[in-house]
Design an enzyme around this catalytic site. Structure first.
Site, mmCIF file in Angstrom:
data_model
loop_
_atom_site.group_PDB
_atom_site.id
_atom_site.type_symbol
_atom_site.label_atom_id
_atom_site.label_comp_id
_atom_site.label_asym_id
_atom_site.label_seq_id
_atom_site.Cartn_x
_atom_site.Cartn_y
_atom_site.Cartn_z
ATOM 1 N N ARG A 104 0.891 -1.252 -0.203
ATOM 2 C CA ARG A 104 -0.060 0.040 -0.066
ATOM 3 C C ARG A 104 0.860 1.123 -0.019
ATOM 4 O O ARG A 104 1.740 1.425 0.671
ATOM 5 C CB ARG A 104 -0.920 -0.083 1.338
ATOM 6 C CG ARG A 104 -2.043 0.653 1.315
ATOM 7 C CD ARG A 104 -2.922 0.467 2.233
ATOM 8 N NE ARG A 104 -2.314 0.763 3.607
ATOM 9 C CZ ARG A 104 -3.018 1.295 4.581
ATOM 10 N NH1 ARG A 104 -4.427 1.186 4.646
ATOM 11 N NH2 ARG A 104 -2.886 1.629 5.867
ATOM 12 N N THR A 108 -0.784 7.681 -0.930
ATOM 13 C CA THR A 108 -2.250 7.645 -1.643
ATOM 14 C C THR A 108 -3.005 6.617 -1.017
ATOM 15 O O THR A 108 -4.309 6.458 -1.150
ATOM 16 C CB THR A 108 -1.989 7.154 -3.218
ATOM 17 O OG1 THR A 108 -1.256 5.664 -3.252
ATOM 18 C CG2 THR A 108 -0.883 8.094 -3.792
ATOM 19 N N ASP A 200 0.795 -2.257 12.457
ATOM 20 C CA ASP A 200 1.248 -2.748 11.048
ATOM 21 C C ASP A 200 1.444 -4.178 11.304
ATOM 22 O O ASP A 200 2.578 -4.535 11.639
ATOM 23 C CB ASP A 200 2.418 -1.939 10.548
ATOM 24 C CG ASP A 200 2.762 -2.120 9.336
ATOM 25 O OD1 ASP A 200 2.871 -3.386 8.990
ATOM 26 O OD2 ASP A 200 2.993 -1.273 8.413
ATOM 27 N N ASP A 203 5.175 -5.399 9.536
ATOM 28 C CA ASP A 203 6.123 -5.075 10.440
ATOM 29 C C ASP A 203 6.191 -5.814 11.859
ATOM 30 O O ASP A 203 7.035 -6.223 12.335
ATOM 31 C CB ASP A 203 5.946 -3.359 10.877
ATOM 32 C CG ASP A 203 6.691 -2.732 9.807
ATOM 33 O OD1 ASP A 203 7.194 -3.035 8.775
ATOM 34 O OD2 ASP A 203 6.245 -1.414 9.694
HETATM 35 C C1 PRP Z 1 -1.262 -4.222 4.694
HETATM 36 C C2 PRP Z 1 -1.957 -5.214 4.929
HETATM 37 C C3 PRP Z 1 -3.020 -5.291 3.869
HETATM 38 C C4 PRP Z 1 -3.101 -4.088 3.480
HETATM 39 C C5 PRP Z 1 -4.422 -3.546 4.132
HETATM 40 O O1 PRP Z 1 0.010 -4.389 3.950
HETATM 41 O O2 PRP Z 1 -1.368 -6.658 5.353
HETATM 42 O O3 PRP Z 1 -2.364 -5.907 2.783
HETATM 43 O O4 PRP Z 1 -2.032 -3.255 4.218
HETATM 44 O O5 PRP Z 1 -4.646 -2.247 3.770
HETATM 45 P P1 PRP Z 1 -5.846 -1.842 2.757
HETATM 46 O O6 PRP Z 1 -7.070 -2.526 3.003
HETATM 47 O O7 PRP Z 1 -6.157 -0.298 2.916
HETATM 48 O O8 PRP Z 1 -5.483 -2.154 1.200
HETATM 49 P P2 PRP Z 1 0.972 -3.308 3.533
HETATM 50 O O9 PRP Z 1 0.778 -2.559 2.217
HETATM 51 O O10 PRP Z 1 1.362 -2.563 4.847
HETATM 52 O O11 PRP Z 1 2.084 -4.241 2.948
HETATM 53 P P3 PRP Z 1 3.128 -5.384 3.742
HETATM 54 O O12 PRP Z 1 2.241 -6.533 4.013
HETATM 55 O O13 PRP Z 1 4.054 -5.751 2.685
HETATM 56 O O14 PRP Z 1 3.796 -4.720 4.898
HETATM 57 N N1 URA Z 2 -2.290 -2.407 7.440
HETATM 58 C C1 URA Z 2 -1.913 -2.818 8.397
HETATM 59 O O1 URA Z 2 -0.781 -3.610 8.533
HETATM 60 N N2 URA Z 2 -2.615 -2.326 9.462
HETATM 61 C C2 URA Z 2 -3.677 -1.301 9.545
HETATM 62 O O2 URA Z 2 -4.294 -1.137 10.453
HETATM 63 C C3 URA Z 2 -3.701 -1.133 8.294
HETATM 64 C C4 URA Z 2 -3.203 -1.469 6.982
#
Ligand code: PRP
Ligand code: URA
Length: 209
Positions: A104, A108, A200, A203
């Site tokens: 994400r 944006t 997160d 993380d």
């Molecule tokens: C996080 C999570 C989802 C997304 C949810 O991933 O694991 O995939 O955000 O958010 P949304 O519903 O608003 O799209 P992230 O983009 O942080 O990537 P990562 O898993 O690689 O850390």
């Molecule tokens: N992605 C995450 O990992 N946590 C949130 O709360 C939203 C998006």
């Protein structure tokens, strides 16, 4: 309109409490996500069709059942979805695993796709898309669109924690996809994080940041 199920099983809710807790470290967080994913797999497969079979026991012939219908596939959304794969595979060891890589954009909040690899027989499988977080819904919507484009027809979405905004967005974009959750939270904050959520997920799972 698709259905939304929130699993209220006490074991799932108990473990989710510790997943949410900011004092829970990476090792324990990873173990708990793995365990909850396994318990959720147990619930999500409740409606699988079965067929009657007979089996010879050491003592006689038993009328029993085996799972029938479509074979299963898991599609974790990278990265955080990976944390749920092993727990589900322990329950459904024959499932094949595809991957959709999305992150994400922090500015944006729109998802950016960087990787897709699915089982070749994806059109013959019931697929479970997995991601701990359903926030704005953008990542899940794009992942589902991406796998539908590649032939997937029967899809469920399984997440640990969702915001109402994300649930509604997925239901509007993909009304054929039922959603399975451990918790439906209050809202999103201005940074697109689920409140109260768990922070997160990527993380916390992988110890980054
Ligand atoms: C996080 C999570 C989802 C997304 C949810 O991933 O694991 O995939 O955000 O958010 P949304 O519903 O608003 O799209 P992230 O983009 O942080 O990537 P990562 O898993 O690689 O850390
Ligand atoms: N992605 C995450 O990992 N946590 C949130 O709360 C939203 C998006």
């Amino acid at each position: 309109m698709s259905k939304v199920f929130v699993f209220d099983h006490p074991l799932i809710q108990h473990k989710l409490t510790y997943i949410r807790d900011k004092a829970t470290g990476t090792k324990e967080f990873r173990e708990l996500v793995d365990e909850v994913a396994g318990l959720m797999a147990f619930e999500i497969t409740r409606d699988l069709p079965t067929q009657d079979v007979t089996v010879e026991t050491p003592v006689g012939t038993a009328k029993s059942k085996t799972i029938a219908g479509k074979k299963l596939g898991l599609v974790p959304i990278l990265r955080a979805g990976l944390g749920m794969v092993d727990g589900i595979l322990r329950m459904i060891p024959a499932a094949k695993v595809g991957h959709v890589g999305l992150y994400r954009d922090p500015e944006t909040l729109k998802p950016v796709e960087y990787y897709v690899k699915l089982p070749t027989d994806v059109n013959e499988r019931e697929l479970i898309v997995i991601d701990p977080m359903l926030a704005t819904g953008g990542s899940a919507i794009d992942a589902i669109t991406s796998i539908k484009k590649r032939g997937a027809t029967t899809i469920k979405l399984m997440c640990l924690v969702a915001a109402p905004e994300g649930v509604q967005a997925v239901q509007e974009a993909h009304p054929d996809v039922d959603i399975y959750l451990a918790a439906l939270d209050e809202k999103l904050n201005e940074k697109g994080y689920i409140v109260p959520g768990l922070g997160d997920a990527g993380d916390r799972l992988f110890g980054t940041k």
